[in-house]
Design a protein around this motif. Sequence first.
Motif, short mmCIF file in Angstrom:
data_model
loop_
_atom_site.label_atom_id
_atom_site.label_comp_id
_atom_site.label_asym_id
_atom_site.label_seq_id
_atom_site.Cartn_x
_atom_site.Cartn_y
_atom_site.Cartn_z
N PHE A 32 99.36 59.63 30.68
CA PHE A 32 99.23 59.83 32.12
C PHE A 32 98.26 58.83 32.73
CE2 PHE A 32 99.40 63.81 29.79
CZ PHE A 32 100.66 64.23 30.13
N ASP A 33 98.53 58.46 33.92
CA ASP A 33 97.66 57.57 34.68
C ASP A 33 96.21 58.04 34.70
OD1 ASP A 33 99.39 55.71 35.34
OD2 ASP A 33 99.51 56.16 37.49
N LEU A 34 96.03 59.33 34.98
CA LEU A 34 94.67 59.84 35.14
C LEU A 34 93.90 59.68 33.83
CD1 LEU A 34 92.60 61.26 37.00
CD2 LEU A 34 93.44 63.43 36.10
N VAL A 35 94.51 60.09 32.71
CA VAL A 35 93.86 59.96 31.41
C VAL A 35 93.50 58.50 31.14
CG1 VAL A 35 94.17 60.15 28.92
CG2 VAL A 35 95.04 61.93 30.42
N LEU A 113 88.36 67.46 30.06
CA LEU A 113 89.71 67.39 29.49
C LEU A 113 90.00 66.00 28.92
CD1 LEU A 113 91.76 69.53 32.03
CD2 LEU A 113 90.83 70.21 29.81
N THR A 114 89.50 64.95 29.55
CA THR A 114 89.73 63.62 28.99
C THR A 114 88.97 63.46 27.67
OG1 THR A 114 90.03 62.74 31.22
CG2 THR A 114 89.69 61.14 29.47
N GLY A 115 87.77 64.04 27.61
CA GLY A 115 87.04 64.06 26.33
C GLY A 115 87.84 64.77 25.26
N ASP A 116 88.40 65.93 25.61
CA ASP A 116 89.23 66.67 24.66
C ASP A 116 90.42 65.83 24.21
OD1 ASP A 116 87.56 68.81 25.07
OD2 ASP A 116 88.97 70.00 26.24
N PHE A 117 91.01 65.14 25.17
CA PHE A 117 92.18 64.31 24.83
C PHE A 117 91.80 63.19 23.86
CE2 PHE A 117 94.51 60.39 25.55
CZ PHE A 117 95.77 60.80 25.14
N HIS B 86 86.93 75.78 27.82
CA HIS B 86 87.04 74.60 28.67
C HIS B 86 87.86 74.89 29.93
CE1 HIS B 86 85.85 71.45 25.40
NE2 HIS B 86 84.95 72.37 25.58
N ASP B 87 88.90 75.71 29.77
CA ASP B 87 89.75 76.03 30.92
C ASP B 87 89.02 76.79 32.00
OD1 ASP B 87 91.85 74.94 29.78
OD2 ASP B 87 93.07 76.74 29.64
N THR B 142 96.23 69.89 19.24
CA THR B 142 95.08 69.58 20.10
C THR B 142 95.46 68.49 21.11
OG1 THR B 142 94.22 68.02 18.46
CG2 THR B 142 93.34 70.23 18.39
N GLU B 143 96.24 67.54 20.66
CA GLU B 143 96.62 66.46 21.58
C GLU B 143 97.53 66.99 22.69
OE1 GLU B 143 97.76 62.91 19.52
OE2 GLU B 143 98.10 61.82 21.39
N ASN B 144 98.52 67.77 22.29
CA ASN B 144 99.44 68.34 23.29
C ASN B 144 98.72 69.26 24.26
OD1 ASN B 144 102.50 67.94 23.22
ND2 ASN B 144 101.96 67.91 21.06
N MET B 145 97.82 70.08 23.73
CA MET B 145 97.14 71.04 24.60
C MET B 145 96.28 70.32 25.63
SD MET B 145 96.17 74.18 22.06
CE MET B 145 95.67 75.39 23.27
N SER B 146 95.56 69.29 25.21
CA SER B 146 94.71 68.60 26.19
C SER B 146 95.58 67.87 27.22
CB SER B 146 93.73 67.65 25.51
OG SER B 146 94.39 66.57 24.93
N GLN B 147 96.71 67.34 26.77
CA GLN B 147 97.63 66.69 27.72
C GLN B 147 98.17 67.70 28.73
OE1 GLN B 147 100.55 64.78 25.29
NE2 GLN B 147 99.37 62.89 25.12
#
Lengths: 327, 327
Positions: A32-35, A113-117, B86-87, B142-147
């Motif tokens: 995604f752009d934002l990420v 969330l970007t940190g998590d990603f 986090h949510d 984890t990747e899918n969830m953060s996305q």
Amino acid sequence: MTVGLKQKILAAVQDDLQRIERELAGNLNPHFDLVSRVAGHILFAGGKRLRPLLMVLCARLCGYSGDRDARFATIFEYLHAATLLHDDLVDGSEMRRGKTVANQVWDNPTAVLTGDFLLARGLSIAADTGLCEVIETIAGITENMSQGEIRQLEKKGDITLTEEEYLEVIRCKTAVLFQGACRTGALVAGAEPIRVTALNDYGHHLGLAFQMADDLLDYTQDLATMGKHAGADLREGKLTLPLIHALSRSSDADRERMLAVLKNPDFGADEFEGLVDCLEKYGGIAYTREQAAAHIQAAKAVLRPFDNHPTRKLLMDIADYALVRKA
Amino acid sequence: MTVGLKQKILAAVQDDLQRIERELAGNLNPHFDLVSRVAGHILFAGGKRLRPLLMVLCARLCGYSGDRDARFATIFEYLHAATLLHDDLVDGSEMRRGKTVANQVWDNPTAVLTGDFLLARGLSIAADTGLCEVIETIAGITENMSQGEIRQLEKKGDITLTEEEYLEVIRCKTAVLFQGACRTGALVAGAEPIRVTALNDYGHHLGLAFQMADDLLDYTQDLATMGKHAGADLREGKLTLPLIHALSRSSDADRERMLAVLKNPDFGADEFEGLVDCLEKYGGIAYTREQAAAHIQAAKAVLRPFDNHPTRKLLMDIADYALVRKA
């Protein structure tokens, strides 16, 4: 001499750094752009890429000849960036690498969330190695790092923090990532256990020294060089080794003087200078330099049994540089 | 009938739930007081333990006879709890499971770092399985969830969100964890690939249906049952299927009426009721129920080739219950 050493190292690793940069950008796409924007804000703000570089060099020292090293190396920059994104929020910092922190450019949710990603991206790349030991290493790093950060948060403003507790915090928050990068380099090269352990130890000592040098810079550098204000740790109530050491041997009067600065996040330049004078007077600066130097010696010592390979020399130079760097 | 089904399921899984509870607490020790308290706040607040339970049951269905299933199952509750921590910060929620959210009881930094810690703990336990496929599954989750969370954040208040985009969000944020839990159960049991895929698919469809049912409850339940206010998603600007469907077929006047409520986070009970009337009028509620029911049918269909084992029946009952649950 410092500039000479830096230039020498940079010349030797130029190609590796370019490969790492390409992978850092490539692994984020297509997302995604934002990420991409938020991750790019922290990832492409002039970081030294020291952690991925260590992985690549340790792999090479152990005879790695594949072409996936730069890709695997990005794990350590992504983990590092993920931590920075969450830390800046935790610390309430305003600047990072000379730029406004992501959670202020965007907001806390986006930074979290970007940190998590980025953490998740690092884990996925670790899984791609297909090496369970690498994955265990990465899992261990994330667990240690989060524990270190929580411990540091709990200890904020705690004037009874001991040198031992400080060492445990910097081991968790910094050294485990350095040692994990070095260890992973050895693992992807299929190195024998004794070499894996040696490079693990090199990273451990280098990481401790690196953090001590960083903590020193907080008292000795200015905004222009560091990209953040001197005294930032102090302002956040973080006790680091120079202050811990000085507090342990100061007169009552000087102790009160230092604690007054620590307790006032709005301290001025004069008060900060007065505190730095105390750190000098009680040997806090010198002691921290000595401890960092001892860890650099230890880091270099574990490299000695390796063949006299140009990469070994480079890792030794990097260790020396960690001690004298100005930013 | 709903109550009967719930009691029947609970009676059948009582021992498993107890084993899971013990492991959830045990795996957090010995850790810092603060972590245990913050993690405990979210972990021991009456969660259903559905995700770990699915892992245990899927392992059993595939013939698992070891004693590490409950330990491995905690991965999915830790990941779930990490996401919730986090949510709640991202969403600015006030209540979760009838309690004040952790980032308000403590603060944002503590909630972020404890979330990081729980995620890391889950990964470490995944690494303990020694199964690369499990670790890959967890990394992918984890990747899918953060996305999914980032996409949801980006789409907040976007009234053009399509059903397809909604499905992609709930797949990432909910279904991947369900399918990962079921898949991992099959993997730790050493199941053959066709069974791994079947249980993966069961979890996928169950997760989608579960999230749709959850999104329906936001329009049909009150504070007492859900532990949060009805209309919470709407108040946060989150478009879910009932509203997306109704918007796609409403008159211009009703569309404006619904959008006015969506754009006003301070809407009152009357306005909310008016919007729910519109959802009913244009079939948004009924359509969402039908879609959820279709996914439950699909989930149950993939279980049919498995032996007629009591665990298969239990997984089918759980699927049925996901559709009719009231909280």
